[in-house]
Design a protein around this motif. Structure first.
Motif, PDB file in Angstrom:
ATOM      1  N   LYS A   1      13.917  -2.487  -4.729  1.00 20.93           N
ATOM      2  CA  LYS A   1      12.846  -3.425  -5.045  1.00 20.93           C
ATOM      3  C   LYS A   1      12.970  -4.691  -4.208  1.00 20.93           C
ATOM      4  N   ARG A   2      14.193  -5.071  -3.898  1.00 24.72           N
ATOM      5  CA  ARG A   2      14.408  -6.261  -3.066  1.00 24.72           C
ATOM      6  C   ARG A   2      13.768  -6.069  -1.698  1.00 24.72           C
ATOM      7  N   THR A   3      13.922  -4.888  -1.131  1.00 22.58           N
ATOM      8  CA  THR A   3      13.339  -4.593   0.179  1.00 22.58           C
ATOM      9  C   THR A   3      11.815  -4.648   0.123  1.00 22.58           C
ATOM     10  N   LEU A   4      11.236  -4.089  -0.942  1.00 19.03           N
ATOM     11  CA  LEU A   4       9.782  -4.141  -1.107  1.00 19.03           C
ATOM     12  C   LEU A   4       9.285  -5.575  -1.221  1.00 19.03           C
ATOM     13  N   LEU A   5      10.013  -6.390  -1.976  1.00 19.29           N
ATOM     14  CA  LEU A   5       9.639  -7.795  -2.129  1.00 19.29           C
ATOM     15  C   LEU A   5       9.678  -8.510  -0.781  1.00 19.29           C
ATOM     16  N   ILE A   6      10.731  -8.305  -0.029  1.00 20.15           N
ATOM     17  CA  ILE A   6      10.862  -8.960   1.272  1.00 20.15           C
ATOM     18  C   ILE A   6       9.758  -8.500   2.219  1.00 20.15           C
ATOM     19  N   GLU A   7       9.459  -7.195   2.217  1.00 24.92           N
ATOM     20  CA  GLU A   7       8.387  -6.676   3.073  1.00 24.92           C
ATOM     21  C   GLU A   7       7.040  -7.288   2.685  1.00 24.92           C
ATOM     22  N   ASN A   8       6.792  -7.400   1.389  1.00 27.96           N
ATOM     23  CA  ASN A   8       5.543  -7.998   0.928  1.00 27.96           C
ATOM     24  C   ASN A   8       5.447  -9.461   1.341  1.00 27.96           C
ATOM     25  N   LEU A   9       6.527 -10.200   1.169  1.00 28.29           N
ATOM     26  CA  LEU A   9       6.528 -11.616   1.567  1.00 28.29           C
ATOM     27  C   LEU A   9       6.322 -11.773   3.076  1.00 28.29           C
ATOM     28  N   GLU A  10       6.940 -10.893   3.857  1.00 28.87           N
ATOM     29  CA  GLU A  10       6.755 -10.932   5.313  1.00 28.87           C
ATOM     30  C   GLU A  10       5.298 -10.630   5.680  1.00 28.87           C
ATOM     31  N   PHE A  11       4.694  -9.658   4.983  1.00 27.02           N
ATOM     32  CA  PHE A  11       3.289  -9.340   5.219  1.00 27.02           C
ATOM     33  C   PHE A  11       2.407 -10.549   4.901  1.00 27.02           C
ATOM     34  N   LEU A  12       2.632 -11.189   3.743  1.00 28.75           N
ATOM     35  CA  LEU A  12       1.839 -12.355   3.355  1.00 28.75           C
ATOM     36  C   LEU A  12       2.017 -13.498   4.345  1.00 28.75           C
ATOM     37  N   LYS A  13       3.237 -13.668   4.851  1.00 27.94           N
ATOM     38  CA  LYS A  13       3.510 -14.714   5.840  1.00 27.94           C
ATOM     39  C   LYS A  13       2.762 -14.468   7.144  1.00 27.94           C
TER      40      LYS A  13
END
Length: 167
Positions: A1-13
């Motif tokens: 889940k940590r990886t998914l969160l980081i990927e989502n935050l990178e996408f939003l950025k």
């Protein structure tokens, strides 16, 4: 889940501000679709209604679900209600009973340095003496389109937020 969160935050950025607004609006409708858009649209002022005979009035919204659905339908930003007090109001054209726009009056922000200095408030006055309970902020001022763009309807809605009815 940590990886998914980081990927989502990178996408939003990676999104610029317009893309982010559009993405959040898309997610809002994906998470909670509107089922009654045609009946909601029938409540709104449109360009076929006479503009030179407008009689704007402010009316308290009794049906919060309908108001929230209208707010989601006509505003480009996602709808997230603030914590605290919230009044939902319609600005309507009295003769046609069509909605010209929406206003939400909400609890004021607890600390704003320039406001507090101008009024002369300190933390004790704002919080312990309850002075903050006697102020509010127009957190949403939303005209329907094309009334907002073609006729500067947002300015009318903003003026209506200071009307005697609301005060």
């Amino acid at each position: 889940k940590r990886t998914l969160l980081i990927e989502n935050l990178e996408f939003l950025k990676s999104l610029d501000s317009k893309e982010l607004v559009l993405y959040r609006k898309l997610k809002e409708f994906q998470n909670k679709p509107l089922k009654n858009t045609e009946s909601l649209k029938s409540l709104l002022w449109n360009q076929r209604d006479p503009i030179d005979e407008l009689e704007p009035i402010v009316e308290l919204a009794n049906d919060t679900k309908q108001f929230d659905d209208l707010r989601r339908l006509i505003h480009s930003f996602e709808w997230v209600s603030n914590p605290g007090r919230l009044m939902r109001l319609y600005v309507k054209d009295k003769p046609t009973d069509k909605i010209l726009g929406l206003i939400t009056i909400a609890s004021d922000i607890s600390t704003i340095g320039c406001r507090d200095a101008w009024i002369g408030w300190d933390n004790n006055m704002r919080m312990n003496m309850g002075k903050l309970r006697h102020s509010a902020v127009a957190s949403s001022i939303v005209p329907v389109q094309p009334f907002g763009y073609n006729y500067l309807g947002g300015k009318l809605i903003a003026c209506m937020s200071t009307s005697n009815t609301i005060r």
